[in-house]
Design a protein around this motif. Structure first.
Motif, PDB file in Angstrom:
ATOM      1  N   PRO A 173       0.831  -1.213   0.000  1.00 11.71           N
ATOM      2  CA  PRO A 173       0.000   0.000   0.000  1.00 11.71           C
ATOM      3  C   PRO A 173       0.863   1.259   0.000  1.00 11.71           C
ATOM      4  N   LEU A 174       0.368   2.308  -0.657  1.00 12.38           N
ATOM      5  CA  LEU A 174       1.107   3.565  -0.783  1.00 12.38           C
ATOM      6  C   LEU A 174       0.331   4.694  -0.128  1.00 12.38           C
ATOM      7  N   LEU A 175       1.053   5.551   0.586  1.00 14.02           N
ATOM      8  CA  LEU A 175       0.466   6.696   1.272  1.00 14.02           C
ATOM      9  C   LEU A 175       1.137   7.970   0.771  1.00 14.02           C
ATOM     10  N   GLY A 176       0.357   8.956   0.399  1.00 16.25           N
ATOM     11  CA  GLY A 176       0.912  10.219  -0.062  1.00 16.25           C
ATOM     12  C   GLY A 176       1.169  11.160   1.099  1.00 16.25           C
ATOM     13  N   TYR A 177       2.393  11.683   1.168  1.00 15.86           N
ATOM     14  CA  TYR A 177       2.765  12.621   2.231  1.00 15.86           C
ATOM     15  C   TYR A 177       2.117  13.983   1.990  1.00 15.86           C
ATOM     16  N   VAL A 178       1.441  14.508   3.031  1.00  5.37           N
ATOM     17  CA  VAL A 178       0.802  15.822   2.937  1.00  5.37           C
ATOM     18  C   VAL A 178       1.100  16.603   4.211  1.00  5.37           C
ATOM     19  N   ASP A 179       1.697  17.773   4.052  1.00  5.01           N
ATOM     20  CA  ASP A 179       1.973  18.667   5.177  1.00  5.01           C
ATOM     21  C   ASP A 179       0.690  19.402   5.558  1.00  5.01           C
TER      22      ASP A 179
ATOM     23  N   ARG B 231      -7.916  23.679   1.240  1.00  4.99           N
ATOM     24  CA  ARG B 231      -7.844  23.548  -0.220  1.00  4.99           C
ATOM     25  C   ARG B 231      -6.437  23.154  -0.676  1.00  4.99           C
ATOM     26  N   ALA B 232      -5.411  23.616   0.043  1.00  9.44           N
ATOM     27  CA  ALA B 232      -4.043  23.243  -0.302  1.00  9.44           C
ATOM     28  C   ALA B 232      -3.787  21.771   0.035  1.00  9.44           C
ATOM     29  N   VAL B 233      -4.315  21.332   1.172  1.00 12.42           N
ATOM     30  CA  VAL B 233      -4.192  19.923   1.556  1.00 12.42           C
ATOM     31  C   VAL B 233      -4.897  19.045   0.531  1.00 12.42           C
ATOM     32  N   VAL B 234      -6.113  19.428   0.154  1.00 11.25           N
ATOM     33  CA  VAL B 234      -6.883  18.657  -0.825  1.00 11.25           C
ATOM     34  C   VAL B 234      -6.161  18.612  -2.172  1.00 11.25           C
ATOM     35  N   ALA B 235      -5.548  19.726  -2.570  1.00 13.73           N
ATOM     36  CA  ALA B 235      -4.814  19.754  -3.837  1.00 13.73           C
ATOM     37  C   ALA B 235      -3.674  18.737  -3.824  1.00 13.73           C
TER      38      ALA B 235
ATOM     39  N   LEU C 234      -0.917  12.368   6.760  1.00 13.06           N
ATOM     40  CA  LEU C 234      -1.057  13.775   7.121  1.00 13.06           C
ATOM     41  C   LEU C 234      -0.051  14.096   8.224  1.00 13.06           C
ATOM     42  N   ASP C 235       0.913  14.935   7.891  1.00 17.91           N
ATOM     43  CA  ASP C 235       2.021  15.234   8.790  1.00 17.91           C
ATOM     44  C   ASP C 235       1.815  16.581   9.463  1.00 17.91           C
ATOM     45  N   GLN C 236       2.684  16.834  10.453  1.00 17.95           N
ATOM     46  CA  GLN C 236       2.631  18.059  11.250  1.00 17.95           C
ATOM     47  C   GLN C 236       1.235  18.270  11.830  1.00 17.95           C
ATOM     48  N   VAL C 237       0.807  17.267  12.569  1.00 18.66           N
ATOM     49  CA  VAL C 237      -0.494  17.290  13.244  1.00 18.66           C
ATOM     50  C   VAL C 237      -0.272  17.714  14.690  1.00 18.66           C
ATOM     51  N   PRO C 238      -1.035  18.672  15.195  1.00 18.03           N
ATOM     52  CA  PRO C 238      -0.866  19.085  16.593  1.00 18.03           C
ATOM     53  C   PRO C 238      -1.386  18.024  17.548  1.00 18.03           C
ATOM     54  N   ALA C 239      -1.072  18.202  18.817  1.00 16.42           N
ATOM     55  CA  ALA C 239      -1.476  17.221  19.823  1.00 16.42           C
ATOM     56  C   ALA C 239      -2.681  17.675  20.645  1.00 16.42           C
ATOM     57  N   HIS C 240      -3.016  18.973  20.630  1.00 16.57           N
ATOM     58  CA  HIS C 240      -4.101  19.455  21.482  1.00 16.57           C
ATOM     59  C   HIS C 240      -5.453  19.284  20.789  1.00 16.57           C
TER      60      HIS C 240
ATOM     61  N   LEU D 128     -12.554  14.494   3.790  1.00 17.30           N
ATOM     62  CA  LEU D 128     -12.265  14.931   2.426  1.00 17.30           C
ATOM     63  C   LEU D 128     -11.340  13.928   1.724  1.00 17.30           C
ATOM     64  N   ALA D 129     -10.335  13.450   2.444  1.00 14.82           N
ATOM     65  CA  ALA D 129      -9.424  12.471   1.856  1.00 14.82           C
ATOM     66  C   ALA D 129     -10.167  11.192   1.468  1.00 14.82           C
ATOM     67  N   LYS D 130     -11.073  10.740   2.325  1.00 18.52           N
ATOM     68  CA  LYS D 130     -11.851   9.545   2.015  1.00 18.52           C
ATOM     69  C   LYS D 130     -12.756   9.783   0.812  1.00 18.52           C
ATOM     70  N   ALA D 131     -13.324  10.979   0.719  1.00 16.26           N
ATOM     71  CA  ALA D 131     -14.184  11.299  -0.421  1.00 16.26           C
ATOM     72  C   ALA D 131     -13.404  11.294  -1.726  1.00 16.26           C
ATOM     73  N   LEU D 132     -12.087  11.574  -1.645  1.00 23.03           N
ATOM     74  CA  LEU D 132     -11.232  11.567  -2.835  1.00 23.03           C
ATOM     75  C   LEU D 132     -10.657  10.190  -3.135  1.00 23.03           C
ATOM     76  N   GLY D 133     -11.061   9.198  -2.360  1.00 19.39           N
ATOM     77  CA  GLY D 133     -10.664   7.826  -2.647  1.00 19.39           C
ATOM     78  C   GLY D 133      -9.617   7.229  -1.744  1.00 19.39           C
TER      79      GLY D 133
END
Length: 289
Positions: free
Chosen positions: A70-76, A85-89, A105-111, A124-129
């Motif tokens: 399986p492949l995962l696309g890196y997204v900041d 919209r930038a994340v979705v792009a 999905l990287d650089q996720v906060p902890a709070h 949104l990611a699930k809606a895009l497949g």
């Protein structure tokens, strides 16, 4: 609300491989050969998918898919500050150019405050497949993130730090398939101990790499306690990327703009974007460039 995720995969290794396939083809071949042991490989062409398709990454992705990896696309995500919209792009480009199965999905906060934002990004990611959504705070965040992600990275750091790390009680309320530990600077012979420690701490997914420094993810992980097959630089070694694709190489063969950066690397210097953790977030911003 917990998103409807995929059935748990048999693979136990989530591998961020942040080196260009032309610079170290043997590292990519090692992952294809590992096949069923891999839970996913994070593709990171240039701090994300980049501005245009990279044929070398497309070829590497095709070979991994053929091997059933399986492949995962890196997204900041910029600790919640990056516009949806930038994340979705980026997610769209990863899907269209490299046929990824999911997102990292990287650089996720902890709070807890950004939880609605990340719930929306996952939907949104699930809606895009995307079949799998991984969130990486690199530390144990508010428990709500475990209900948003299919897989949550709750540790990223050195082997020495991992040996001393603890696990909060709330993790016992979730199945081990929800958690991943990413460990670098792992010495020879310690990979099996990383695997056992992750299992003991309730994480079904892990990765152990020998690399260290600014980008510890530039080499293949330890597989079955042994380095990858010969045929390229040693695991974790600095590599020089060919300049034939038009990008001038930088330190360790990484061009300006990066082929992937260590995400949430503890103790690393601030990244070139000057990003810093959001209030309440982890104190380990991303750091190459």
């Amino acid at each position: 609300m917990t998103p409807a995720g995929p059935a748990p995969a048999s693979g136990r290794l989530l591998v961020p491989l942040y080196v260009h396939p032309a610079a170290d083809p043997a590292a990519w071949a090692a992952l294809a050969a590992a096949g069923p042991r891999i839970r996913g490989v994070v593709l990171n062409a240039a701090d994300g998918p980049g501005q245009r398709p990279d044929p070398a990454f497309a070829g590497a992705a095709e070979r991994l898919r053929a091997a059933g990896v399986p492949l995962l696309g890196y997204v900041d995500t910029g600790y919640g500050r990056r516009a949806p919209r930038a994340v979705v792009a980026d997610i769209r480009r990863h899907r269209r150019w490299y046929g990824v199965d999911g997102v990292f999905l990287d650089q996720v906060p902890a709070h807890a405050a950004p939880l609605p934002h990340y719930r929306r990004l996952v939907l949104l990611a699930k809606a895009l497949g995307a079949r799998t959504a991984v969130l990486n705070p690199g530390t144990h965040p508010d428990p709500g993130y475990a209900r948003v992600a299919d897989l949550l990275v709750t540790f990223e750091g050195t082997w020495e730090a991992y040996r001393r790390a603890g696990v909060p009680p709330w993790t016992a309320d979730h199945p081990p398939s929800r958690f991943c530990h990413l460990v670098y600077a792992v010495p020879p012979g310690a990979a099996d101990q990383v695997a056992r420690t992750a299992e003991t701490r309730g994480a079904a997914v892990h990765c152990a790499v020998p690399g260290d420094g600014v980008n510890p993810w530039r080499g293949a992980p330890w597989l079955d306690g042994a380095p990858r097959p010969a045929g390229g630089p040693r695991p974790g070694a600095a590599v020089a990327r060919p300049a034939a694709d038009g990008f001038p190489p930088g330190a360790d063969g990484v061009p300006p703009g990066g082929y992937g950066t260590p995400f949430g690397t503890a103790g690393a210097p601030p990244g070139a974007r000057g990003s810093a953790p959001a209030p309440g977030g982890p104190a380990h911003p991303r750091s190459t460039r």
